[in-house]
Design an enzyme around this catalytic site. Structure first.
Site, short mmCIF file in Angstrom:
data_model
loop_
_atom_site.label_atom_id
_atom_site.label_comp_id
_atom_site.label_asym_id
_atom_site.label_seq_id
_atom_site.Cartn_x
_atom_site.Cartn_y
_atom_site.Cartn_z
N ILE A 1 0.95 -1.05 -0.08
CA ILE A 1 0.04 -0.13 0.02
C ILE A 1 0.80 1.16 0.02
O ILE A 1 1.73 1.46 1.10
CB ILE A 1 -0.83 -0.04 1.21
CG1 ILE A 1 -1.71 -1.31 1.18
CG2 ILE A 1 -1.86 1.28 1.13
CD1 ILE A 1 -2.54 -1.58 2.72
N GLU A 2 1.08 1.83 -1.06
CA GLU A 2 1.90 2.92 -1.36
C GLU A 2 1.21 4.31 -0.72
O GLU A 2 0.12 4.28 -0.38
CB GLU A 2 2.50 3.04 -2.75
CG GLU A 2 3.32 2.03 -3.31
CD GLU A 2 3.80 1.82 -4.46
OE1 GLU A 2 3.70 2.67 -5.15
OE2 GLU A 2 4.67 1.09 -4.62
N GLU B 1 4.07 -7.98 2.88
CA GLU B 1 4.33 -8.91 4.05
C GLU B 1 3.82 -8.10 5.27
O GLU B 1 3.40 -8.95 6.17
CB GLU B 1 5.91 -9.08 3.97
CG GLU B 1 6.42 -9.68 3.07
CD GLU B 1 6.83 -8.73 1.90
OE1 GLU B 1 6.36 -7.82 1.43
OE2 GLU B 1 7.83 -9.05 1.41
N CYS C 1 10.93 -5.72 6.44
CA CYS C 1 9.68 -7.00 6.51
C CYS C 1 10.60 -7.77 7.20
O CYS C 1 9.84 -8.84 8.00
CB CYS C 1 9.32 -7.16 5.33
SG CYS C 1 8.06 -5.89 4.59
N1 THU Z 1 7.31 -4.12 -1.70
C1 THU Z 1 6.60 -5.02 -1.04
O1 THU Z 1 5.55 -4.99 -0.94
N2 THU Z 1 7.36 -6.29 -0.66
C2 THU Z 1 8.70 -6.65 -1.08
O2 THU Z 1 8.83 -7.78 -0.84
C3 THU Z 1 9.36 -5.62 -1.88
C4 THU Z 1 8.99 -4.38 -2.07
C5 THU Z 1 6.69 -2.99 -2.14
C6 THU Z 1 6.95 -1.58 -1.70
C7 THU Z 1 6.77 -0.82 -2.82
O3 THU Z 1 5.24 -0.47 -2.67
C8 THU Z 1 6.96 -1.37 -3.90
O4 THU Z 1 7.12 -2.81 -3.51
C9 THU Z 1 8.35 -1.01 -4.71
O5 THU Z 1 9.14 -1.04 -3.58
#
Ligand code: THU
Length: 143
Positions: free
Chosen positions: A46-47, A58, A96
């Site tokens: 979720i950005e 995660e 994470c």
């Molecule tokens: N991201 C994850 O959700 N999990 C990962 O294992 C690596 C990175 C997400 C964070 C961000 O929204 C996007 O991927 C790019 O970094």
């Protein structure tokens, strides 16, 4: 781990990618976290326009589970890719891995990186976070 459980986790993680909110990176990630009693908690990334509040898939899964009183976990499956296309493994970021370290036994907890039900690899948390700092480091040692 049993093949059927792994398959279910991969399906759930890939299925979660469609809920990913990633308008800035377009990198869509899904996760499926297996509890010790066999329940699956899912999550997506979720950005945020301010970038740093972004939550990885995660951690979304972990925080959903912990916020419902669940703290015992067996494994997590992660799937992700640019534009939602799965071509290579999406390994968990350092933050994470640290969250996993808080709730999981590093030698028992399994991290499944998946591209498809046929293509995946399994690691222990210890392998992905060697010499990790965890709750045990804060325990007072008896002399
Ligand atoms: N991201 C994850 O959700 N999990 C990962 O294992 C690596 C990175 C997400 C964070 C961000 O929204 C996007 O991927 C790019 O970094």
């Amino acid at each position: 781990m049993e093949e059927k459980v792994i398959e279910k986790m991969i399906e759930a993680a890939i299925g979660q990618m469609r809920f990913s909110y990633a308008p800035y990176s377009d990198f869509k990630v899904g996760a499926a976290l297996l509890t010790k009693d066999g329940t699956l908690y899912t999550g997506c990334n979720i950005e945020n326009a301010a970038y740093t509040p972004t939550n990885c898939a995660e951690r979304t899964a972990f925080f959903k589970a912990v916020s419902e009183g669940v703290r015992e976990f067996r494994a997590i499956c992660i799937a992700g890719g640019k534009g939602g296309v799965l071509t290579e493994y999406a390994a968990p970021c350092g933050v994470c891995r640290q969250v996993m370290m808080e709730f999981c036994d590093p030698d028992a907890f399994r991290i499944i990186l998946a591209v498809s039900k046929e293509q995946y690899e399994i690691f222990t948390l210890r392998e992905l976070l060697p010499k990790g700092f965890g709750p045990q480091n804060l325990e007072v040692k008896k002399e």
